[in-house]
Structure formats: C-alpha cells, structure tokens
Design a protein around this motif. Structure first.
Motif, PDB file in Angstrom:
ATOM      1  N   ASP A 101       0.839  -1.189   0.000  1.00  0.00           N
ATOM      2  CA  ASP A 101       0.000   0.000   0.000  1.00  0.00           C
ATOM      3  C   ASP A 101       0.882   1.250   0.000  1.00  0.00           C
ATOM      4  OD1 ASP A 101      -1.861   1.968   0.431  1.00  0.00           O
ATOM      5  OD2 ASP A 101      -2.319   1.392   2.501  1.00  0.00           O
ATOM      6  N   PRO A 102       0.691   2.167  -0.951  1.00  0.00           N
ATOM      7  CA  PRO A 102       1.522   3.380  -0.981  1.00  0.00           C
ATOM      8  C   PRO A 102       1.475   4.179   0.325  1.00  0.00           C
ATOM      9  CG  PRO A 102       0.364   3.143  -3.060  1.00  0.00           C
ATOM     10  CD  PRO A 102      -0.171   2.079  -2.147  1.00  0.00           C
ATOM     11  N   ALA A 103       0.323   4.168   0.997  1.00  0.00           N
ATOM     12  CA  ALA A 103       0.244   4.885   2.276  1.00  0.00           C
ATOM     13  C   ALA A 103       1.164   4.244   3.310  1.00  0.00           C
ATOM     14  CB  ALA A 103      -1.196   4.895   2.779  1.00  0.00           C
ATOM     15  N   ALA A 104       1.298   2.923   3.259  1.00  0.00           N
ATOM     16  CA  ALA A 104       2.201   2.230   4.181  1.00  0.00           C
ATOM     17  C   ALA A 104       3.660   2.569   3.863  1.00  0.00           C
ATOM     18  CB  ALA A 104       1.977   0.723   4.107  1.00  0.00           C
ATOM     19  N   ILE A 105       3.967   2.766   2.591  1.00  0.00           N
ATOM     20  CA  ILE A 105       5.323   3.182   2.215  1.00  0.00           C
ATOM     21  C   ILE A 105       5.640   4.547   2.820  1.00  0.00           C
ATOM     22  CG2 ILE A 105       6.813   3.831   0.286  1.00  0.00           C
ATOM     23  CD1 ILE A 105       5.336   1.755  -1.416  1.00  0.00           C
ATOM     24  N   ASP A 106       4.687   5.482   2.695  1.00  0.00           N
ATOM     25  CA  ASP A 106       4.892   6.802   3.278  1.00  0.00           C
ATOM     26  C   ASP A 106       5.122   6.705   4.781  1.00  0.00           C
ATOM     27  OD1 ASP A 106       4.707   8.221   0.940  1.00  0.00           O
ATOM     28  OD2 ASP A 106       2.597   8.732   1.167  1.00  0.00           O
ATOM     29  N   ASN A 112      10.978   5.455   9.684  1.00  0.00           N
ATOM     30  CA  ASN A 112      12.303   4.833   9.637  1.00  0.00           C
ATOM     31  C   ASN A 112      13.408   5.786   9.203  1.00  0.00           C
ATOM     32  OD1 ASN A 112      10.791   2.580  10.216  1.00  0.00           O
ATOM     33  ND2 ASN A 112      11.696   1.291   8.629  1.00  0.00           N
ATOM     34  N   VAL A 113      13.044   6.796   8.396  1.00  0.00           N
ATOM     35  CA  VAL A 113      14.060   7.689   7.831  1.00  0.00           C
ATOM     36  C   VAL A 113      13.846   9.134   8.289  1.00  0.00           C
ATOM     37  CG1 VAL A 113      15.150   8.530   5.721  1.00  0.00           C
ATOM     38  CG2 VAL A 113      14.310   6.176   5.828  1.00  0.00           C
ATOM     39  N   PRO A 148      15.537  -9.538  -0.782  1.00  0.00           N
ATOM     40  CA  PRO A 148      14.547  -9.503  -1.868  1.00  0.00           C
ATOM     41  C   PRO A 148      13.101  -9.553  -1.406  1.00  0.00           C
ATOM     42  CG  PRO A 148      15.659 -11.635  -1.805  1.00  0.00           C
ATOM     43  CD  PRO A 148      16.397 -10.744  -0.863  1.00  0.00           C
ATOM     44  N   TRP A 149      12.840 -10.041  -0.185  1.00  0.00           N
ATOM     45  CA  TRP A 149      11.445 -10.123   0.257  1.00  0.00           C
ATOM     46  C   TRP A 149      11.007  -8.889   1.051  1.00  0.00           C
ATOM     47  CZ3 TRP A 149      15.086 -13.664   2.297  1.00  0.00           C
ATOM     48  CH2 TRP A 149      15.445 -13.450   3.623  1.00  0.00           C
ATOM     49  N   GLU A 150      11.878  -7.863   1.137  1.00  0.00           N
ATOM     50  CA  GLU A 150      11.489  -6.660   1.867  1.00  0.00           C
ATOM     51  C   GLU A 150      12.135  -5.412   1.252  1.00  0.00           C
ATOM     52  OE1 GLU A 150      12.606  -8.079   5.746  1.00  0.00           O
ATOM     53  OE2 GLU A 150      14.672  -7.397   5.518  1.00  0.00           O
ATOM     54  N   PRO A 151      11.815  -5.105  -0.012  1.00  0.00           N
ATOM     55  CA  PRO A 151      12.501  -3.998  -0.689  1.00  0.00           C
ATOM     56  C   PRO A 151      12.256  -2.635  -0.058  1.00  0.00           C
ATOM     57  CG  PRO A 151      10.640  -4.765  -1.995  1.00  0.00           C
ATOM     58  CD  PRO A 151      10.827  -5.763  -0.894  1.00  0.00           C
ATOM     59  N   VAL A 152      11.062  -2.395   0.485  1.00  0.00           N
ATOM     60  CA  VAL A 152      10.788  -1.087   1.085  1.00  0.00           C
ATOM     61  C   VAL A 152      11.546  -0.941   2.399  1.00  0.00           C
ATOM     62  CG1 VAL A 152       8.994   0.476   1.924  1.00  0.00           C
ATOM     63  CG2 VAL A 152       8.526  -1.024  -0.020  1.00  0.00           C
ATOM     64  N   TYR A 153      11.452  -1.947   3.243  1.00  0.00           N
ATOM     65  CA  TYR A 153      12.170  -1.924   4.517  1.00  0.00           C
ATOM     66  C   TYR A 153      13.671  -1.851   4.287  1.00  0.00           C
ATOM     67  CZ  TYR A 153      13.764  -3.381   9.145  1.00  0.00           C
ATOM     68  OH  TYR A 153      14.395  -3.449  10.365  1.00  0.00           O
ATOM     69  N   SER A 154      14.171  -2.706   3.409  1.00  0.00           N
ATOM     70  CA  SER A 154      15.600  -2.720   3.129  1.00  0.00           C
ATOM     71  C   SER A 154      16.049  -1.364   2.583  1.00  0.00           C
ATOM     72  CB  SER A 154      15.926  -3.832   2.131  1.00  0.00           C
ATOM     73  OG  SER A 154      17.326  -4.015   1.987  1.00  0.00           O
ATOM     74  N   GLY A 155      15.238  -0.773   1.706  1.00  0.00           N
ATOM     75  CA  GLY A 155      15.573   0.545   1.167  1.00  0.00           C
ATOM     76  C   GLY A 155      15.657   1.605   2.248  1.00  0.00           C
ATOM     77  N   SER A 156      14.732   1.543   3.217  1.00  0.00           N
ATOM     78  CA  SER A 156      14.759   2.528   4.310  1.00  0.00           C
ATOM     79  C   SER A 156      16.012   2.376   5.156  1.00  0.00           C
ATOM     80  CB  SER A 156      13.493   2.397   5.175  1.00  0.00           C
ATOM     81  OG  SER A 156      13.534   1.271   6.039  1.00  0.00           O
ATOM     82  N   LYS A 157      16.452   1.151   5.350  1.00  0.00           N
ATOM     83  CA  LYS A 157      17.627   0.919   6.188  1.00  0.00           C
ATOM     84  C   LYS A 157      18.927   1.228   5.443  1.00  0.00           C
ATOM     85  CE  LYS A 157      15.393  -0.116   9.890  1.00  0.00           C
ATOM     86  NZ  LYS A 157      15.409   0.830  11.033  1.00  0.00           N
TER      87      LYS A 157
END
Length: 242
Positions: A101-106, A112-113, A148-157
C-alpha cells in the motif's frame, strides 16, 4: 577502559517495547536515566512504575509533525540534558512492492528515515553546545544486504546506513559519536508483519535473537573510551542465512 554511564541521560525512541525497552532497561541498570519516548502512553506509565525514577516517560508520536518536533525540547525540559540519543523507533513492510500500500510506504519512510533525521537535527545544537554526545541509530542487516522479500524496509535501512555514516563524519570533530547497530531478525513486534513462511522457517532454524542481545551491543558501543567509535555493529543470530 570502559566509560561509565552513571548519571548520564539517554533519550530512547520506541522505548515501550522490543529493542527500545531492552536498551532503556540496560541503561538504567548501568546508572543512567532514560527518557522513554513512545506513543503507547499506557505502556509508558506501567513501565515508569516498574523502572522507578530513572525512567522518564515521554508520550511521543513520531509520525505527528508537532509531536516529533516537540520531543527533544520536552526531553530537555524534563531531564535537563541529553547525553545519548538512541533513535530506535521503526516499522516494517515485507513482500513484493506491487502488493504494498503506498500509504504504508509513506508511513515507513516517515518513521524509519525522516523522523530519525529530524531527531538528530534537533539534538545536534544541544550536543555541540556541550561538546559531547552519543547518537545511536537502530538500523538492520537489511541496510547492508538487498533483502529480496522486503525492498521497502531494506531501502529505508540502506538510507539510514548512509545517513549515519555521513553524520559520523560531520560530527566527529565536535565531540559527538555517531553509530548504528544492525541486527538480524529480533523477536519483537516488527516480526508480526513478516511473511508467515519466513517467520516459521526462522523460528524452526533458530534464526532469531532476543532484544537484550542488541541492547548489550549498544551498551558496549556507548561505554568505549571517547577516542573510540564503533561506527556499526552487525548482530546476527548464528543460524541466520544471509
């Protein structure tokens, strides 16, 4: 020789559970006072009663801009100073990007950041004015490996890894040490959002560690002599396969 934490003041975000709570407990056990920032007011009240006068509860919602901006001033008003800032609060998203969900990404990137950057920004004038301080950020092994199974989380970290290491260089001549701890999977509320199959496999293989393993690492970082900075400590379950 280890540096004493007696009578120091630490501000810990996400302090009502998981790594944040374990760190607050460990700091108090080492003689420090802990300003425990979290949005869970009931948990903070209960923990303050349990931990005593050294625990200073501070209800803070880091996703609310006004609450986030007020955290450092409120902590200074209540505790008088901040020797240690542990930016620990965070959230998790796993799974394919197309199913996110894009809202969850925001929400994730804001917590996280963005909140980490804002908190560090806010504490720098106080620490530079005193000529001393420690900033520790809870990162993740996902900030070093493209999981690979957590691109958004990994990207934030990955973003946080870059931020911490650039801020370390900006602040190391001002008496402020900046570092991060990068755990593998820790038994905490974040795992509630893990893909069920990955969580099952991790439990069966012994690929999880307790929050206290991370707080031990943080205390080690904080108690090094001032001429030593542990810029990053990766703490993994022995059986974690990354």
């Amino acid at each position: 020789m280890a540096e004493s934490l007696k009578d120091k003041v630490a501000l810990v975000t996400g302090a009502a559970s998981g790594i944040g709570l374990a760190t607050a407990r460990a700091l108090i056990g080492a003689g420090a006072r802990a300003v425990m920032a979290d949005r869970d007011a009931a948990a903070l009240e209960r923990l303050a009663g349990e931990l005593g006068d050294a625990a200073i509860p501070l209800v803070t919602d880091l996703l609310d801009p006004d609450s986030c901006a007020a955290m450092i001033p409120d902590a200074l008003e209540r505790a008088g100073r901040i020797d240690i800032l542990h930016c620990n609060a965070g959230t998790y998203i796993g799974g394919d990007l197309t199913e996110t969900d894009p809202a969850a990404i925001d929400r994730m990137l804001n917590l996280n950041v963005n909140a980490v950057m804002k908190n560090v920004h806010a504490v720098i004038p106080h620490m530079t004015g005193r000529g001393s301080g420690d900033i520790i950020v809870t990162c993740s092994v996902a900030g070093h490996f493209p999981v690979p199974w957590e691109p958004v989380y990994s990207g934030s970290k990955w973003a946080i890894t870059c931020f911490v290491q650039t801020m370390r260089r900006q602040l190391n001549k001002k008496g402020i040490r900046v570092g991060q701890v990068s755990p593998g999977p820790v038994i905490s509320a974040l795992l509630a959002d893990w893909p069920e199959e990955n969580l099952r496999k991790a439990k069966e293989s012994g690929s999880l560690i307790e929050p206290e393993e991370i707080s031990d690492a943080i205390l080690y970082m904080l108690t090094r002599p001032r001429n030593v900075t542990i810029r990053d400590m990766i703490v993994l379950p022995t059986n974690f396969d990354i």
